[in-house]
Design a protein around this motif. Sequence first.
Motif, PDB file in Angstrom:
ATOM      1  N   VAL A 189       3.395   0.622  -0.636  1.00 53.61           N
ATOM      2  CA  VAL A 189       4.564  -0.264  -0.630  1.00 53.61           C
ATOM      3  C   VAL A 189       5.706   0.444  -1.343  1.00 53.61           C
ATOM      4  O   VAL A 189       5.558   0.872  -2.494  1.00 53.61           O
ATOM      5  CB  VAL A 189       4.251  -1.601  -1.335  1.00 53.61           C
ATOM      6  N   ASP A 190       6.870   0.565  -0.687  1.00 50.86           N
ATOM      7  CA  ASP A 190       7.967   1.354  -1.253  1.00 50.86           C
ATOM      8  C   ASP A 190       9.296   0.892  -0.670  1.00 50.86           C
ATOM      9  O   ASP A 190       9.337   0.354   0.447  1.00 50.86           O
ATOM     10  CB  ASP A 190       7.755   2.840  -0.927  1.00 50.86           C
ATOM     11  N   ASP A 191      10.377   1.139  -1.413  1.00 53.03           N
ATOM     12  CA  ASP A 191      11.705   0.731  -0.956  1.00 53.03           C
ATOM     13  C   ASP A 191      12.554   1.904  -0.483  1.00 53.03           C
ATOM     14  O   ASP A 191      13.735   1.712  -0.179  1.00 53.03           O
ATOM     15  CB  ASP A 191      12.443  -0.014  -2.069  1.00 53.03           C
ATOM     16  N   THR A 192      11.989   3.117  -0.429  1.00 55.76           N
ATOM     17  CA  THR A 192      12.761   4.290  -0.022  1.00 55.76           C
ATOM     18  C   THR A 192      12.062   5.045   1.104  1.00 55.76           C
ATOM     19  O   THR A 192      10.842   4.952   1.269  1.00 55.76           O
ATOM     20  CB  THR A 192      12.956   5.270  -1.192  1.00 55.76           C
ATOM     21  N   VAL A 193      12.839   5.807   1.840  1.00 55.13           N
ATOM     22  CA  VAL A 193      12.283   6.607   2.932  1.00 55.13           C
ATOM     23  C   VAL A 193      11.305   7.664   2.428  1.00 55.13           C
ATOM     24  O   VAL A 193      10.186   7.779   2.947  1.00 55.13           O
ATOM     25  CB  VAL A 193      13.419   7.238   3.772  1.00 55.13           C
ATOM     26  N   PRO A 194      11.661   8.467   1.393  1.00 56.08           N
ATOM     27  CA  PRO A 194      10.681   9.454   0.908  1.00 56.08           C
ATOM     28  C   PRO A 194       9.381   8.811   0.427  1.00 56.08           C
ATOM     29  O   PRO A 194       8.288   9.359   0.640  1.00 56.08           O
ATOM     30  CB  PRO A 194      11.414  10.145  -0.244  1.00 56.08           C
ATOM     31  N   GLY A 195       9.484   7.649  -0.221  1.00 56.50           N
ATOM     32  CA  GLY A 195       8.287   6.969  -0.712  1.00 56.50           C
ATOM     33  C   GLY A 195       7.430   6.423   0.411  1.00 56.50           C
ATOM     34  O   GLY A 195       6.196   6.444   0.334  1.00 56.50           O
ATOM     35  N   LEU A 196       8.071   5.921   1.465  1.00 52.87           N
ATOM     36  CA  LEU A 196       7.321   5.447   2.624  1.00 52.87           C
ATOM     37  C   LEU A 196       6.657   6.618   3.345  1.00 52.87           C
ATOM     38  O   LEU A 196       5.505   6.517   3.786  1.00 52.87           O
ATOM     39  CB  LEU A 196       8.244   4.690   3.582  1.00 52.87           C
ATOM     40  N   LEU A 197       7.364   7.734   3.451  1.00 49.60           N
ATOM     41  CA  LEU A 197       6.787   8.911   4.100  1.00 49.60           C
ATOM     42  C   LEU A 197       5.602   9.463   3.302  1.00 49.60           C
ATOM     43  O   LEU A 197       4.677  10.031   3.887  1.00 49.60           O
ATOM     44  CB  LEU A 197       7.849   9.994   4.281  1.00 49.60           C
ATOM     45  N   GLU A 198       5.629   9.281   1.991  1.00 52.06           N
ATOM     46  CA  GLU A 198       4.490   9.669   1.161  1.00 52.06           C
ATOM     47  C   GLU A 198       3.230   8.944   1.643  1.00 52.06           C
ATOM     48  O   GLU A 198       2.154   9.538   1.718  1.00 52.06           O
ATOM     49  CB  GLU A 198       4.792   9.302  -0.289  1.00 52.06           C
ATOM     50  N   GLY A 199       3.384   7.664   1.969  1.00 52.13           N
ATOM     51  CA  GLY A 199       2.254   6.900   2.496  1.00 52.13           C
ATOM     52  C   GLY A 199       1.933   7.257   3.933  1.00 52.13           C
ATOM     53  O   GLY A 199       0.774   7.459   4.296  1.00 52.13           O
ATOM     54  N   TYR A 200       2.965   7.352   4.761  1.00 58.43           N
ATOM     55  CA  TYR A 200       2.766   7.674   6.183  1.00 58.43           C
ATOM     56  C   TYR A 200       2.072   9.022   6.345  1.00 58.43           C
ATOM     57  O   TYR A 200       1.141   9.167   7.152  1.00 58.43           O
ATOM     58  CB  TYR A 200       4.125   7.691   6.892  1.00 58.43           C
ATOM     59  N   ASN A 201       2.508  10.017   5.588  1.00 54.81           N
ATOM     60  CA  ASN A 201       1.939  11.361   5.712  1.00 54.81           C
ATOM     61  C   ASN A 201       0.503  11.452   5.213  1.00 54.81           C
ATOM     62  O   ASN A 201      -0.209  12.418   5.520  1.00 54.81           O
ATOM     63  CB  ASN A 201       2.813  12.374   4.967  1.00 54.81           C
ATOM     64  N   SER A 202       0.076  10.449   4.440  1.00 47.71           N
ATOM     65  CA  SER A 202      -1.314  10.429   3.966  1.00 47.71           C
ATOM     66  C   SER A 202      -2.215   9.600   4.866  1.00 47.71           C
ATOM     67  O   SER A 202      -3.423   9.549   4.647  1.00 47.71           O
ATOM     68  CB  SER A 202      -1.371   9.874   2.539  1.00 47.71           C
ATOM     69  N   GLY A 203      -1.637   8.939   5.873  1.00 55.02           N
ATOM     70  CA  GLY A 203      -2.436   8.138   6.799  1.00 55.02           C
ATOM     71  C   GLY A 203      -2.631   6.695   6.381  1.00 55.02           C
ATOM     72  O   GLY A 203      -3.466   5.986   6.949  1.00 55.02           O
ATOM     73  N   CYS A 204      -1.859   6.237   5.383  1.00 53.93           N
ATOM     74  CA  CYS A 204      -1.970   4.850   4.912  1.00 53.93           C
ATOM     75  C   CYS A 204      -1.160   3.895   5.787  1.00 53.93           C
ATOM     76  O   CYS A 204      -0.298   4.302   6.546  1.00 53.93           O
ATOM     77  CB  CYS A 204      -1.424   4.737   3.493  1.00 53.93           C
ATOM     78  N   TRP A 205      -1.425   2.607   5.609  1.00 52.30           N
ATOM     79  CA  TRP A 205      -0.511   1.578   6.077  1.00 52.30           C
ATOM     80  C   TRP A 205       0.688   1.597   5.150  1.00 52.30           C
ATOM     81  O   TRP A 205       0.555   1.830   3.942  1.00 52.30           O
ATOM     82  CB  TRP A 205      -1.167   0.196   6.035  1.00 52.30           C
ATOM     83  N   THR A 206       1.875   1.371   5.694  1.00 42.21           N
ATOM     84  CA  THR A 206       3.069   1.411   4.860  1.00 42.21           C
ATOM     85  C   THR A 206       3.884   0.133   5.028  1.00 42.21           C
ATOM     86  O   THR A 206       4.048  -0.372   6.146  1.00 42.21           O
ATOM     87  CB  THR A 206       3.948   2.626   5.199  1.00 42.21           C
ATOM     88  N   VAL A 207       4.399  -0.355   3.908  1.00 41.20           N
ATOM     89  CA  VAL A 207       5.202  -1.577   3.891  1.00 41.20           C
ATOM     90  C   VAL A 207       6.516  -1.268   3.177  1.00 41.20           C
ATOM     91  O   VAL A 207       6.523  -0.882   2.006  1.00 41.20           O
ATOM     92  CB  VAL A 207       4.465  -2.722   3.170  1.00 41.20           C
ATOM     93  N   GLY A 208       7.618  -1.435   3.879  1.00 40.03           N
ATOM     94  CA  GLY A 208       8.926  -1.199   3.297  1.00 40.03           C
ATOM     95  C   GLY A 208       9.478  -2.458   2.657  1.00 40.03           C
ATOM     96  O   GLY A 208       9.306  -3.556   3.173  1.00 40.03           O
ATOM     97  N   VAL A 209      10.153  -2.274   1.532  1.00 37.53           N
ATOM     98  CA  VAL A 209      10.749  -3.386   0.784  1.00 37.53           C
ATOM     99  C   VAL A 209      12.263  -3.343   0.965  1.00 37.53           C
ATOM    100  O   VAL A 209      12.886  -2.299   0.745  1.00 37.53           O
ATOM    101  CB  VAL A 209      10.382  -3.288  -0.708  1.00 37.53           C
ATOM    102  N   ILE A 210      12.831  -4.470   1.350  1.00 36.49           N
ATOM    103  CA  ILE A 210      14.258  -4.518   1.664  1.00 36.49           C
ATOM    104  C   ILE A 210      15.095  -5.069   0.517  1.00 36.49           C
ATOM    105  O   ILE A 210      15.896  -4.370  -0.092  1.00 36.49           O
ATOM    106  CB  ILE A 210      14.500  -5.352   2.943  1.00 36.49           C
TER     107      ILE A 210
END
Length: 277
Positions: A189-210
């Motif tokens: 769970v993250d509010d930034t693009v780099p933080g979301l990509l950290e999850g995406y690149n590891s194969g996790c589910w990702t949830v963006g915070v607005i």
Amino acid sequence: MTNHVYKNPSISAVVFDWAGTIIDFGSHAPMQAFVRLFGEYGIELSIEDARGPMGLPKWKHIHALGNLPHINQQWQQKFNRPFTDKDTDELYAIFTPMNAASVMDHSQLIPGFLSTLEILRTQGIKVGTTTGYNREIMNVVLPLVKEQGFTPDNLVCADDLPESRPSPLGMYQCFLDLNVWPATSVIKVDDTVPGLLEGYNSGCWTVGVIASGNEVGLTHEEWHSLNEDEKNLIRTQVSEKLSKGKPNFLIDTVADLPKILKEIDTLRLKSHYESAE
């Protein structure tokens, strides 16, 4: 044919970002520090400039700011040379204590986080964290959030790693610290693009915070003073920006995370059974 290697397909952990996600609604602490930092060198940096690279480790963030064309131009006019890696080192050394002081006024937990935390704990889901802050800054934050009722199961700081966001190494460290696998049983769970990509690149589910995040930049009170049409316009604009981080879901704040846990688990189970056929 049954896949006998696959772990129990329930959610094993949720890994949260810090500023703008679970503390500091609007992510104000680093912005003030960045503007003040460059101001001490006679460089005019706007809040909008400062928010641009948010989510990156702070050395990279400062490096990116110094290399913005209009900032580099000011630097060359001031010092008769372009902004360099050595300058980044120097500013970073000044920034750390500056940001550490700023976070003392901006470490309030996001409203609703403790309720979400209680739900996760009740379900036996581990709660990890990663951050673009360094360890020195987080040593200031941790006691402040502990007083509010939160102690994470782990913490991975930007300077704990040879390469931080948007690489997956912070999440890999979380897998080890929390003893969880596979990656698809973990939510980032993250509010930034780099933080979301950290999850995406590891194969996790990702949830963006607005709403509570860096891209909106409003306080809790300012956000809730908006009418629904104004909020929806912001949601649309920020959703487009966060789409670069490839989130699976988007929510206003971490208070809304419990609403999608069941949906994620259902999708995981569906994917698990389809792959096992």
